[in-house]
Scaffold this motif. Structure first.
Motif, short mmCIF file in Angstrom:
data_model
loop_
_atom_site.label_atom_id
_atom_site.label_comp_id
_atom_site.label_asym_id
_atom_site.label_seq_id
_atom_site.Cartn_x
_atom_site.Cartn_y
_atom_site.Cartn_z
N THR A 110 28.26 14.50 10.12
CA THR A 110 27.65 13.76 9.01
C THR A 110 27.49 14.59 7.75
O THR A 110 27.36 14.02 6.66
CB THR A 110 26.26 13.25 9.42
OG1 THR A 110 25.43 14.37 9.76
CG2 THR A 110 26.35 12.28 10.59
N GLY A 111 27.43 15.91 7.88
CA GLY A 111 27.22 16.76 6.72
C GLY A 111 25.77 16.92 6.33
O GLY A 111 25.47 17.36 5.22
N THR A 112 24.85 16.57 7.23
CA THR A 112 23.42 16.75 6.96
C THR A 112 22.73 17.27 8.20
O THR A 112 23.19 17.07 9.33
CB THR A 112 22.77 15.41 6.53
OG1 THR A 112 21.38 15.64 6.25
CG2 THR A 112 22.86 14.37 7.65
N GLU A 113 21.61 17.98 7.97
CA GLU A 113 20.80 18.48 9.09
C GLU A 113 19.48 17.74 9.18
O GLU A 113 18.59 18.12 9.94
CB GLU A 113 20.57 19.98 8.93
CG GLU A 113 21.85 20.80 9.03
CD GLU A 113 21.61 22.29 8.89
OE1 GLU A 113 20.62 22.66 8.22
OE2 GLU A 113 22.41 23.07 9.45
N ARG A 114 19.34 16.69 8.41
CA ARG A 114 18.10 15.89 8.42
C ARG A 114 18.19 14.89 9.57
O ARG A 114 18.40 13.70 9.38
CB ARG A 114 17.93 15.18 7.08
CG ARG A 114 16.56 14.58 6.84
CD ARG A 114 16.50 13.87 5.50
NE ARG A 114 15.27 13.12 5.35
CZ ARG A 114 15.06 12.20 4.40
NH1 ARG A 114 16.02 11.94 3.53
NH2 ARG A 114 13.93 11.56 4.35
N ILE A 115 18.04 15.42 10.76
CA ILE A 115 18.35 14.67 11.98
C ILE A 115 17.21 14.79 12.98
O ILE A 115 16.68 15.88 13.20
CB ILE A 115 19.64 15.21 12.64
CG1 ILE A 115 20.83 15.07 11.67
CG2 ILE A 115 19.94 14.49 13.95
CD1 ILE A 115 22.03 15.89 12.08
N VAL A 116 16.86 13.67 13.60
CA VAL A 116 15.95 13.66 14.74
C VAL A 116 16.72 13.11 15.94
O VAL A 116 17.32 12.04 15.85
CB VAL A 116 14.70 12.78 14.48
CG1 VAL A 116 13.85 12.67 15.75
CG2 VAL A 116 13.87 13.36 13.35
N ARG A 117 16.73 13.87 17.01
CA ARG A 117 17.41 13.43 18.23
C ARG A 117 16.38 12.83 19.19
O ARG A 117 15.31 13.41 19.40
CB ARG A 117 18.11 14.62 18.89
CG ARG A 117 18.88 14.24 20.16
CD ARG A 117 19.53 15.45 20.79
NE ARG A 117 20.13 15.10 22.07
CZ ARG A 117 20.61 15.98 22.94
NH1 ARG A 117 20.56 17.28 22.66
NH2 ARG A 117 21.13 15.58 24.08
N VAL A 118 16.74 11.70 19.77
CA VAL A 118 15.81 10.97 20.64
C VAL A 118 16.48 10.66 21.97
O VAL A 118 17.65 10.25 22.01
CB VAL A 118 15.36 9.65 19.98
CG1 VAL A 118 14.34 8.93 20.87
CG2 VAL A 118 14.78 9.91 18.60
N MET A 119 15.73 10.84 23.06
CA MET A 119 16.16 10.34 24.36
C MET A 119 15.23 9.20 24.72
O MET A 119 14.08 9.42 25.12
CB MET A 119 16.08 11.44 25.43
CG MET A 119 16.56 10.98 26.81
SD MET A 119 18.32 10.57 26.83
CE MET A 119 18.27 8.90 27.47
N PRO A 120 15.67 7.95 24.54
CA PRO A 120 14.83 6.80 24.89
C PRO A 120 15.02 6.41 26.34
O PRO A 120 15.80 7.04 27.07
CB PRO A 120 15.37 5.72 23.95
CG PRO A 120 16.83 6.03 23.86
CD PRO A 120 16.96 7.54 23.97
N ASN A 121 14.34 5.38 26.79
CA ASN A 121 14.67 4.80 28.08
C ASN A 121 14.56 3.27 28.03
O ASN A 121 14.01 2.70 27.09
CB ASN A 121 13.85 5.40 29.23
CG ASN A 121 12.37 5.05 29.19
OD1 ASN A 121 11.91 4.31 28.34
ND2 ASN A 121 11.63 5.59 30.14
N THR A 122 15.11 2.62 29.03
CA THR A 122 15.30 1.16 28.97
C THR A 122 14.01 0.35 28.96
O THR A 122 14.04 -0.79 28.45
CB THR A 122 16.19 0.68 30.12
OG1 THR A 122 15.66 1.13 31.38
CG2 THR A 122 17.61 1.21 29.95
#
Length: 276
Positions: A110-122
């Protein structure tokens, strides 16, 4: 929720998890007119359009006016999807719920580091999800709060200290619902073997699972203490638990979650390699 209510939020991918988040956000007061969903499948777009959100199959158009972009696609299409969008995420917070997609991989695409990674569940589908979050060090406190508000629309949000811990979150809560469904299946089968009608065995099992979870959530006691409280010496519960102990159920559960964690790590590496 006030910060999220003032944002334009775009979902790239309109599957079940995106639909759950969209529904939760609308329920919490975000105007549907502030939500855009992009998906190549016409039936999904039609379904989302019923919620009065803007729909499109053009990802460039979808993210143009977005403050927050939620990546909600299958990992195998992530590279092909993001490469044409590289450089278009300026002034946008990216929230990724793509399984196995590490922040470094998304940043490169994407060219950006403004990122939040999420592990959701069903269980997010019924507003009782458990979401593990991790943010790149360059993500400011306000963005972390915004991500929390978006995910809280469908359940619990827990921040972890390292990205590696997302693999543990995957093993515990991401895959976790299947473990409990497995236990429910086994209890229902046992009830039928002992002569109960399947509907009766199912109703008793599911209500017991719900009640036990609610007790554990609301009690000041730990699950271990709650277990001891319902285990009378030489009683029926003790007889069952002794079988579990002889079969080393606890050790096997721990080994199973370790296997899930390892597979999560492998999948992340495979995805990183495939997008280079």
């Amino acid at each position: 929720m006030s910060a999220a209510l003032n944002c334009n939020i775009t979902f790239i991918g309109g599957g079940n998890m995106a639909q759950a988040l969209i529904g939760g956000l609308i329920t919490r007061g975000l105007p549907a007119t502030r939500i855009t969903a992009s998906d190549p499948v016409e039936k999904i777009r039609e379904l989302l359009q019923e919620k009065d959100v803007h729909v499109t199959d053009n990802n460039v158009e979808a993210i143009e006016n977005a403050d927050v972009v939620v990546l909600a696609v299958k990992p195998q299409v992530l590279g092909a999807l993001l490469k044409p969008l590289k450089g278009l995420f300026e002034n946008k917070l990216i929230i990724s719920i793509v399984a196995g997609a590490e922040i470094a991989t998304i940043a490169e695409l994407t060219g950006t580091e403004r990122i939040v990674r999420v592990m959701p569940n069903t269980p997010a589908l019924v507003q009782t999800g458990a979401h593990g979050l991790f943010a790149h060090e360059n993500v400011v406190t306000a963005d972390r709060g915004l991500a929390s508000q978006v995910l809280a629309a469908t359940g619990l949000t827990i921040w972890v200290n390292t990205e590696a811990q997302i693999d543990a979150v995957t093993a515990v809560s991401g895959s976790g619902p299947a473990y409990f469904f497995y236990m429910m299946e086994s209890m229902i089968r046992a009830g039928k073997n002992m002569g109960l009608d399947e509907k009766v065995a199912t109703a008793l099992t599911l209500q017991t699972a719900l009640g036990a979870a609610q007790m554990a959530i609301t009690s000041s006691n730990t699950p271990a203490e709650l277990r001891k409280n319902v285990t009378s010496p030489n009683g029926t519960t003790q007889a069952a638990l002794e079988v579990f102990d002889r079969a080393q159920i606890s050790q096997n559960i721990q080994a199973a979650l370790a296997a899930a964690q390892k597979r999560s790590q492998e999948l992340a590496q495979e995805l990183s390699d495939s997008t280079k």
